[in-house]
Design a protein around this motif. Sequence first.
Motif, PDB file in Angstrom:
ATOM      1  N   GLN A 412       0.839  -1.215   0.000  1.00  0.00           N
ATOM      2  CA  GLN A 412       0.000   0.000   0.000  1.00  0.00           C
ATOM      3  C   GLN A 412       0.872   1.263   0.000  1.00  0.00           C
ATOM      4  O   GLN A 412       0.582   2.229  -0.712  1.00  0.00           O
ATOM      5  CB  GLN A 412      -0.903   0.076   1.250  1.00  0.00           C
ATOM      6  N   SER A 413       1.943   1.244   0.817  1.00  0.00           N
ATOM      7  CA  SER A 413       2.817   2.429   0.875  1.00  0.00           C
ATOM      8  C   SER A 413       3.517   2.632  -0.470  1.00  0.00           C
ATOM      9  O   SER A 413       3.630   3.753  -0.963  1.00  0.00           O
ATOM     10  CB  SER A 413       3.868   2.278   1.975  1.00  0.00           C
ATOM     11  N   ILE A 414       3.989   1.518  -1.045  1.00  0.00           N
ATOM     12  CA  ILE A 414       4.702   1.631  -2.322  1.00  0.00           C
ATOM     13  C   ILE A 414       3.770   2.176  -3.404  1.00  0.00           C
ATOM     14  O   ILE A 414       4.135   3.078  -4.175  1.00  0.00           O
ATOM     15  CB  ILE A 414       5.295   0.261  -2.724  1.00  0.00           C
ATOM     16  N   GLU A 415       2.546   1.681  -3.392  1.00  0.00           N
ATOM     17  CA  GLU A 415       1.577   2.137  -4.398  1.00  0.00           C
ATOM     18  C   GLU A 415       1.317   3.635  -4.259  1.00  0.00           C
ATOM     19  O   GLU A 415       1.332   4.396  -5.231  1.00  0.00           O
ATOM     20  CB  GLU A 415       0.270   1.355  -4.211  1.00  0.00           C
ATOM     21  N   LEU A 416       1.110   4.079  -3.007  1.00  0.00           N
ATOM     22  CA  LEU A 416       0.829   5.507  -2.804  1.00  0.00           C
ATOM     23  C   LEU A 416       2.069   6.352  -3.127  1.00  0.00           C
ATOM     24  O   LEU A 416       1.966   7.412  -3.755  1.00  0.00           O
ATOM     25  CB  LEU A 416       0.360   5.766  -1.365  1.00  0.00           C
ATOM     26  N   ALA A 417       3.253   5.861  -2.713  1.00  0.00           N
ATOM     27  CA  ALA A 417       4.490   6.610  -2.993  1.00  0.00           C
ATOM     28  C   ALA A 417       4.656   6.799  -4.502  1.00  0.00           C
ATOM     29  O   ALA A 417       4.987   7.890  -4.970  1.00  0.00           O
ATOM     30  CB  ALA A 417       5.692   5.879  -2.405  1.00  0.00           C
ATOM     31  N   ASN A 418       4.373   5.750  -5.263  1.00  0.00           N
ATOM     32  CA  ASN A 418       4.478   5.861  -6.722  1.00  0.00           C
ATOM     33  C   ASN A 418       3.482   6.871  -7.266  1.00  0.00           C
ATOM     34  O   ASN A 418       3.799   7.670  -8.144  1.00  0.00           O
ATOM     35  CB  ASN A 418       4.287   4.499  -7.387  1.00  0.00           C
TER      36      ASN A 418
END
Length: 426
Positions: A412-418
């Motif tokens: 979830q964090s990686i998706e939002l960071a992207n």
Amino acid sequence: MSKHNKKDKFPLRTEILALTPAEQHTAICEYIHSSLVQSFADKHTQLDYGNFCTVIEELGIQADDVNAATDTLFKNFKKDFNIHFYYFEEKIESINGLALVVNKNIIDLFSPPSSELASKPFFSEKYWPWKMGNVEKNIDKSNEDITFVLSCPRSGSTIFRLILAAHPQLFSPPELHLLPFNSMGSRAEEINKNGFEWMKFGVAEALMEAEGIKRKEALKAVNTMAANDMPVVDVYRHLQEKIGDRVLVDKTPFYSCHPQWLKRAATMFPKAKFIFLTRHPVGMINSFVKLRLKELTHNSFGCYSENPWHLGEKWWLTGNKNINDFVESLSKPRSLFLRYEDLVSDTHSSMSDVCNFMNVPFNEKILNPYAETDKNTTKGIGDPNIMNHSTIDASMADSWKTQNLPHPLSSQSIELANQLGYHFDV
Ligand code: A3P
């Protein structure tokens, strides 16, 4: 003493980390003991490891001296270990007890064991200091212009606040902490009940600056507002009246904790503008952990973890997701997106966009915020290390590149960071 690496700014910490657990504890006890002995040099040299406060009292050492000694000790922790202690931690009264806390922090912060993903849920209503209530009910509205800076803590919000404060047409005080409450009475009650004293001072500091009054008078005014249970919208109105034509900026990172607080800003101020300031997760989480925000927030505000690194990620994800969802729900011209890394590495261009958005002309003064800022306005709640810099430090844009996390970021964090323009492999 062993030879230290010249680049190592905290050789004592490195030395302690190289010892066995038992040796670490003894070394830290001795360190604390010698700092206290130095503070009380002319009064006493034999402090008990068990309970130094009792011994000090028995010796008739004044409370002021004890406070000064604790203050020195905390400054030494910062200088030698880069560990930030909070005023409320003064209640740790024994050398042994304090050594255990220091030891745990040296390991948790600077040599953490690798761990798995942060546990779910990232956010839960269960971990909350007070009940939300129905914030939309009976909400009074204001037609005034106002800009809210929305960010997670440790995202460069204090330097951004100072940059804005340097603009003659803006008024950008320390963190106000108003939106979570309906009125000043309930605000005072919750702050006192939960021991969040640090939330108190922004309004007083704003009054000092807006009205040119002394701290004592400003604190008295805040107490009167609480006694009269003044609605928070009237506090905003009062400030706006005092600052004349300048636009009020409220940067309070804690607003990002709860979607209802963000919604309240838009309902209370139909003309409000919002600047979404974000930071690379690795930079923000490292900053969150190193400043020990877990202790300051008492592990509440919707996110919970005993692991400070996991907690940092939970704050990054929850806050940025809340803000992202909120600004997506607004009509486009009401929000502006800004990355900390762009703000500090290309301030001129970022601030041209900000000034455009806020409908004020670009002013060269904002490029030199430390010269424009009264020392008092840098003291308020926000980054306690703000004065470690004297200019906008462009090199900070890359700080995350030399930092690590002891656990992998969640999908979830990686998706939002992207989504926010940071580049992670999925
Ligand atoms: P680090 O802890 O990684 O150093 P906030 O104000 O939202 O709490 O954010 C704090 C971060 O802003 C800190 O990150 C701090 O270094 C950074 N910061 C403070 N003053 C700065 C300046 N003058 N230039 C660049 N970054 C600054």
